[in-house]
Structure formats: structure tokens, C-alpha cells
Scaffold this motif. Structure first.
Motif, PDB file in Angstrom:
ATOM      1  N   MET A  70      17.126  37.995  34.496  1.00  0.00           N
ATOM      2  CA  MET A  70      18.524  37.953  34.935  1.00  0.00           C
ATOM      3  C   MET A  70      19.198  39.256  34.542  1.00  0.00           C
ATOM      4  SD  MET A  70      20.198  34.293  33.952  1.00  0.00           S
ATOM      5  CE  MET A  70      21.933  34.897  34.085  1.00  0.00           C
ATOM      6  N   GLY A  71      20.186  39.656  35.295  1.00  0.00           N
ATOM      7  CA  GLY A  71      20.916  40.863  34.910  1.00  0.00           C
ATOM      8  C   GLY A  71      22.169  41.021  35.758  1.00  0.00           C
ATOM      9  N   LYS A  72      22.999  41.991  35.378  1.00  0.00           N
ATOM     10  CA  LYS A  72      24.256  42.238  36.098  1.00  0.00           C
ATOM     11  C   LYS A  72      24.144  43.564  36.846  1.00  0.00           C
ATOM     12  CE  LYS A  72      27.812  40.321  34.515  1.00  0.00           C
ATOM     13  NZ  LYS A  72      29.106  39.631  34.649  1.00  0.00           N
ATOM     14  N   VAL A  73      24.594  43.538  38.105  1.00  0.00           N
ATOM     15  CA  VAL A  73      24.562  44.768  38.905  1.00  0.00           C
ATOM     16  C   VAL A  73      25.640  45.720  38.398  1.00  0.00           C
ATOM     17  CG1 VAL A  73      24.902  45.747  41.209  1.00  0.00           C
ATOM     18  CG2 VAL A  73      23.711  43.544  40.946  1.00  0.00           C
ATOM     19  N   VAL A  74      25.216  46.878  37.912  1.00  0.00           N
ATOM     20  CA  VAL A  74      26.146  47.909  37.436  1.00  0.00           C
ATOM     21  C   VAL A  74      26.562  48.780  38.622  1.00  0.00           C
ATOM     22  CG1 VAL A  74      26.392  49.915  35.902  1.00  0.00           C
ATOM     23  CG2 VAL A  74      25.084  47.893  35.141  1.00  0.00           C
ATOM     24  N   GLY A 130      22.557  65.969  29.163  1.00  0.00           N
ATOM     25  CA  GLY A 130      23.024  65.309  30.375  1.00  0.00           C
ATOM     26  C   GLY A 130      23.665  63.981  30.062  1.00  0.00           C
ATOM     27  N   GLY A 131      23.677  63.590  28.812  1.00  0.00           N
ATOM     28  CA  GLY A 131      24.369  62.346  28.475  1.00  0.00           C
ATOM     29  C   GLY A 131      23.531  61.111  28.772  1.00  0.00           C
ATOM     30  N   LEU A 132      22.417  61.360  29.400  1.00  0.00           N
ATOM     31  CA  LEU A 132      21.628  60.166  29.775  1.00  0.00           C
ATOM     32  C   LEU A 132      20.339  60.188  28.986  1.00  0.00           C
ATOM     33  CD1 LEU A 132      22.100  59.624  33.581  1.00  0.00           C
ATOM     34  CD2 LEU A 132      22.794  58.199  31.674  1.00  0.00           C
ATOM     35  N   TYR A 133      20.473  60.059  27.701  1.00  0.00           N
ATOM     36  CA  TYR A 133      19.258  60.106  26.883  1.00  0.00           C
ATOM     37  C   TYR A 133      18.438  58.851  27.122  1.00  0.00           C
ATOM     38  CZ  TYR A 133      15.925  60.091  23.193  1.00  0.00           C
ATOM     39  OH  TYR A 133      14.752  60.052  22.530  1.00  0.00           O
ATOM     40  N   MET A 151      26.346  53.071  29.637  1.00  0.00           N
ATOM     41  CA  MET A 151      25.652  54.330  29.365  1.00  0.00           C
ATOM     42  C   MET A 151      25.226  55.011  30.681  1.00  0.00           C
ATOM     43  SD  MET A 151      22.236  54.744  27.037  1.00  0.00           S
ATOM     44  CE  MET A 151      20.865  55.071  28.147  1.00  0.00           C
ATOM     45  N   PHE A 152      24.882  54.246  31.703  1.00  0.00           N
ATOM     46  CA  PHE A 152      24.358  54.845  32.940  1.00  0.00           C
ATOM     47  C   PHE A 152      25.420  54.898  34.028  1.00  0.00           C
ATOM     48  CE2 PHE A 152      19.972  55.770  32.206  1.00  0.00           C
ATOM     49  CZ  PHE A 152      19.573  54.934  31.172  1.00  0.00           C
ATOM     50  N   GLU A 153      26.676  54.983  33.680  1.00  0.00           N
ATOM     51  CA  GLU A 153      27.728  54.962  34.707  1.00  0.00           C
ATOM     52  C   GLU A 153      27.542  56.073  35.721  1.00  0.00           C
ATOM     53  OE1 GLU A 153      28.133  55.024  31.573  1.00  0.00           O
ATOM     54  OE2 GLU A 153      28.520  52.850  31.309  1.00  0.00           O
ATOM     55  N   LYS A 154      27.008  57.206  35.249  1.00  0.00           N
ATOM     56  CA  LYS A 154      26.912  58.358  36.175  1.00  0.00           C
ATOM     57  C   LYS A 154      25.657  58.275  37.047  1.00  0.00           C
ATOM     58  CE  LYS A 154      27.502  61.444  32.876  1.00  0.00           C
ATOM     59  NZ  LYS A 154      27.539  62.801  32.264  1.00  0.00           N
ATOM     60  N   PHE A 155      24.895  57.176  36.886  1.00  0.00           N
ATOM     61  CA  PHE A 155      23.633  57.064  37.636  1.00  0.00           C
ATOM     62  C   PHE A 155      23.894  56.377  38.970  1.00  0.00           C
ATOM     63  CE2 PHE A 155      19.040  56.844  37.921  1.00  0.00           C
ATOM     64  CZ  PHE A 155      18.837  55.750  38.753  1.00  0.00           C
ATOM     65  N   ARG A 156      23.628  57.051  40.101  1.00  0.00           N
ATOM     66  CA  ARG A 156      23.820  56.466  41.439  1.00  0.00           C
ATOM     67  C   ARG A 156      22.441  56.093  41.986  1.00  0.00           C
ATOM     68  NH1 ARG A 156      23.672  59.035  46.558  1.00  0.00           N
ATOM     69  NH2 ARG A 156      23.858  61.094  45.591  1.00  0.00           N
ATOM     70  N   PRO A 157      22.134  54.788  42.089  1.00  0.00           N
ATOM     71  CA  PRO A 157      20.830  54.399  42.644  1.00  0.00           C
ATOM     72  C   PRO A 157      20.745  54.763  44.120  1.00  0.00           C
ATOM     73  CG  PRO A 157      22.217  52.470  42.251  1.00  0.00           C
ATOM     74  CD  PRO A 157      22.959  53.644  41.717  1.00  0.00           C
ATOM     75  N   LEU A 158      19.532  55.056  44.604  1.00  0.00           N
ATOM     76  CA  LEU A 158      19.362  55.496  45.997  1.00  0.00           C
ATOM     77  C   LEU A 158      18.946  54.344  46.904  1.00  0.00           C
ATOM     78  CD1 LEU A 158      17.531  58.946  46.253  1.00  0.00           C
ATOM     79  CD2 LEU A 158      19.940  58.393  46.497  1.00  0.00           C
ATOM     80  N   GLY A 159      19.413  54.385  48.143  1.00  0.00           N
ATOM     81  CA  GLY A 159      18.944  53.481  49.202  1.00  0.00           C
ATOM     82  C   GLY A 159      19.151  52.010  48.879  1.00  0.00           C
ATOM     83  N   ASP A 160      18.046  51.264  48.890  1.00  0.00           N
ATOM     84  CA  ASP A 160      18.116  49.808  48.712  1.00  0.00           C
ATOM     85  C   ASP A 160      17.947  49.408  47.249  1.00  0.00           C
ATOM     86  OD1 ASP A 160      15.490  50.460  48.265  1.00  0.00           O
ATOM     87  OD2 ASP A 160      14.676  48.760  49.391  1.00  0.00           O
TER      88      ASP A 160
END
Lengths: 95, 95, 95, 95, 95, 95, 95
Positions: free
Chosen positions: G39-43, E25-28, G1-10
Motif C-alpha cells: 500500500m502507498g500514497k501517490v506523491v 542535488g538534494g536527492l540523496y 524528500m522527493f518533491e522535485k522528482f517528476r515521474p515519466l509517462g505512466d
């Protein structure tokens, strides 16, 4: 035995499904599932859940005869076979 | 003895059902049920439950004379025979 | 002694009923009741309970002169005779 | 000393009532009361309590100059004489 | 195996993604992530979440076939491969 | 140092008031106050608090430049001088 | 690496800011701050927060590319660099 028992509100009266019956239902749950959920048949359903903001009653999503899964520690025992389970403790229904 | 006692809100005044009476009621609850629920008769019901969002009062789903089941640790004792139980502690009614 | 004390909101000022008075009231509560509830007379009632959704005030279901039952650990003591009890801690009223 | 302190929301700034003043007020609270409540005078009241459902502000039921009772562990100390108490911690007002 | 299982309300039936599948899945997810979240595929989604104030049902933001991440201790196991997860335990969806 | 920091929602960015400044402010808080509250100056305020029932945003009751008191354990430290405090942790404002 | 990850809700997907980057940002957080925030950057940001009373969705107050502060124990780790943080755990944004 509990035909005359009418569960209140969002509760359902459930008869536990015995071990061998679980395989017939095609959904054999191996013991490996740590907190093995419980299975049972809905004998009778309460009138429904009250919406706290409006007071309206919403019918339960399960009905008499449904086979349901509920979490291991759910419900209040009436006897070794019968227990009362609340709507929010029901994981799902076997169609 | 508690005829003059009017329970408030969503509470009901209950007289416990004695052991042998339980069998007459046809719903004998074997001791095997670990947390054996309690049985009793509603002597008097409060005016009802207030819906927090609207302030309206909803009558209780049980009435004088009903035989009810309630969880083992439910209610506040008035005496060895009489106790006060809240609506949400009532599992069901024996029809 | 506390006549000038005005309880706030859903609270009531209560004078405890002494032991012998309890029998006169006809509702003698034997010690056998494990968590024997308390009895007392309402000296003064607060203005009422606010409905969180609308802000409206709902008058209390008890009034000056009522004899009430409240759970054993309810209320905040003002003195050995007087205490302040909230509406939700009141089990019922002796008519 | 805290005249310039404006309490926020449902809070009030209170100056504790010293021991001997309590008797003058006619409401002497004997030490026998286990969790003896505290007494004090409202120096300043916050703008009021917000109703969560509507956002409206409801003025507090106590005002500057009122003598109030509040539970023993209520409030946040500003000094040995002054503390900030929330509306829901106030038992009642001495008229 | 659980095709006939209909999850209730805001729950989804999930088949866990096995270790090697995770790399495809590319997300290791390296083991270094202390509380390594879990991955799985939605087999079936419940009817949706009820809005407590209105009683309306809002469809779930995930559907059959979605690959989802959920926190390590989320869900109720039906078997070593299948579990039931609630909407609020789902971190995100792999697009 | 934190000028570019925009606090979110009902939060405010606060610079702690040092010990000697407290006396200048005329509100010297003796150490005797057991849980001595903290003092600080609002550097920047968040956009406001959301009313859960309507979704509307209500501006905060404090603004840039205000000297505020907040409970001893309130807030999240950004540095020894700066911290982020939520509206409900603010006791009052020094006018 | 997590570009395809869509966080849910809030929720928001965040890439942690490394130590030396923190100084570049001008907001060097000395170690003295006991519970040093992260600290971090919102992806990527989720679709928004649902208002429980109306069911409406309110967009999040942070967007892709924002540098945010969040409390030390906030979030669920996806890897040593990436984690999922909820809106209410975000202290503020660096403008």
C-alpha cells in the motif's frame, strides 16, 4: 570488398573501425566500459524500415560514410571486418 | 529439381551456393567469420508479405536469380542443396 | 475417413503422403535433409485467416487437393495418417 | 449440470465425448496418434472474440451442439466431464 | 568528451552523476534502496520515438541538461562516465 | 471489508465462495477436476478495458453480484477472502 | 524528500504506507494473504500513458493523494520509503 552487397530493409553494411582509428576519431573508448560498444563505418544502408500498420517504408537515420556505435553483440558477421547491423542495434552516430 | 515447388507468403526457395562458387562471386567469405552466413540463389519467391494492419500483400525485395546472404541457422532444409528461407532471415543481396 | 471434419480458421486438414508416393511426385526428399520436412495432401481448408486490425477474413493460399510441404514438427495429429496444420506452418505447394 | 454457466468472450463450455461415443461419431481416433486430440460437444458458446484494433465482437465459429476437436492440453477443467476451451484451441468441427 | 555523439531515436546520451553530486542535488539516495537507481545528466537527446501505427515521431520527454533517474541495469555503457539510455528506462526527472 | 477498494481498469474485486456455498449454488465442483477452478462473487468491477488501438474503454462483461469462475492461479490476494482478478482470467459467470 | 522528482509517462511516485497506518485506513491486510500486496500514497503522477496506435496521451486513473494497492514485487525503489510504480502494476485505489 563488399561493395556489391546490398543490405535489405532496416539493415546496414558496416566496416568495423580498427582500434587505433578509434582514437583518431576523438572518441577513444577506454576498455573500462564493461560491454564496450563497437564502432564502424556505414558502407551501405538498406532501403529503410517498414511501418507495420501502414506498410510505408521509412528511410534509415544513418547513411553511407556515417561512423556509428552499436552494442557489443549486435550484427551478423560477414567477415572479421564486415558485418550487417539492424537499425535498432545502432546506439548513435558520430557527427 | 524443385521447379514445381511454390514457396508460400514471405518465403523463398533457395539453392545453396557451393564453396568454390563463392569465390567466383567475388565475395569470398573467409572462415574466420565466426557464424559464417550462408549464400544461395533464389530459385523462386513467394507472393509476398501480408501487412498485418491492412491485409495488403507487399512483394518480396528479392527475385528469381538473385544471390542472397542469410544467417547461418536460417531456413528449413528440403534437401542438402535446397532450403526455404523467410524474408526476415535474408541479410542482403549480391548485385 | 475425416471427410466430415471441418478445420477452423487458418487450419487445413492434411493426409500425409506415404514414402513411395513421394518419389512419384518427382520431389524425392533424400534423408540427408536433417529436419526432413513433411509432405501431404490438403483434404479440406478452413475458412481463412482473420486480419487482426480489421477483422476481415483472408482465404488460405492452399486448397483441397494441393500437395504441400510443412515443417517436421508442424501440426496436431488426428491419426497416423491425418493431421491439422496451420497456414503459417506450410512451407510451400507442389504445383 | 453446468447449464447455468455462461462462458466469457471467446470461450466455450464443452462436455467431453466419452470413448465409445467417439466410434459412433464415425471418427474413431486410434490411440496411435501420439498426442491424441480431445473430442467434446459444445454446451454453450461465449459472446465472441474482440478485435483488438476496433473493439468489435466477432461471433465464434462454433455453436451449441457442435462436436469439436481440441488439442490434448487445451482448456480449463470444471469437472471430469466439463471444461472451458478457448476458440484458438479448437482444431475443427465434426459436421 | 562525447559532444559529437548523436544518440538515435528514443535514446539519450547521459553523463553519470557522481556520488557526492547526488547529495547536492538534494536527492540523496541512501544505499538501503536495494536496487539503487542511477542518476545522470542528459548530454544529448535522440530525435524521438516513432509511433508504430502511424510512423510519426514523438519528441522525448527529457532534454539536454535534465537530471534523470534510470533503473540500475539500464543503458549501454560507452565509458565509465557516459552511457546511452532508452526513453522507457527513464524513471523520472529531477525538476 | 473492502467496500472502499476501487479496482482499476479491467480488474474486479472478488470475495471467494466458501466450499459449502458451492454446493448451494448447484454447481458442485468435485475435487476430481485436477486444477479445480475457483469461484467467487464480484464485489466491485473496474471501469473497463482499454482498446489499445483506439484508447476507448469497453465495460467489463461482469458486474457487482455476479458469481464467477476463474482459473486456479488467477488473481492477486488481498486477504484469504478477497482477491483482485483480471477480466482475461475469468472463465465464465453463473447465471 | 522527493518533491522535485517528476515521474515519466505512466509512472507514479509513491510513498509506502507504514504498517500501523494500514489499520487506520480500515483496510488491515492480515499477513495470511500469501503475496501480501503493498500500500502507498501517490506523491506525484506522470503525464499519462501513450496509446501506441494513435500516439495520444491518456491521463492516469490515479492522482496525487490517492492511497493505492500494488502487487508485492511492483515498482523500482528510490529509497526504503519511496518507489516508482507503473500504472499497470496498480491493483486499485482506496476511496
Amino acid at each position: 570488398m563488399f561493395e556489391k552487397f546490398r543490405p535489405l530493409g532496416d539493415r546496414v553494411l558496416v566496416r568495423r573501425t580498427q582500434e587505433q582509428e578509434r582514437t583518431l576519431g576523438g572518441l577513444y573508448i577506454p576498455d573500462s566500459a564493461k560491454e564496450k560498444p563497437q564502432m564502424g563505418k556505414v558502407v551501405r544502408a538498406g532501403e529503410g524500415e517498414r511501418i507495420s500498420a501502414t506498410g510505408a517504408i521509412v528511410p534509415l537515420p544513418v547513411k553511407e560514410g556515417d561512423t556509428i556505435y552499436f552494442s557489443k553483440y549486435a550484427g551478423t558477421e560477414l567477415s572479421s571486418d564486415f558485418l550487417v547491423v539492424r537499425k535498432d542495434e545502432i546506439l548513435g552516430v558520430l557527427e
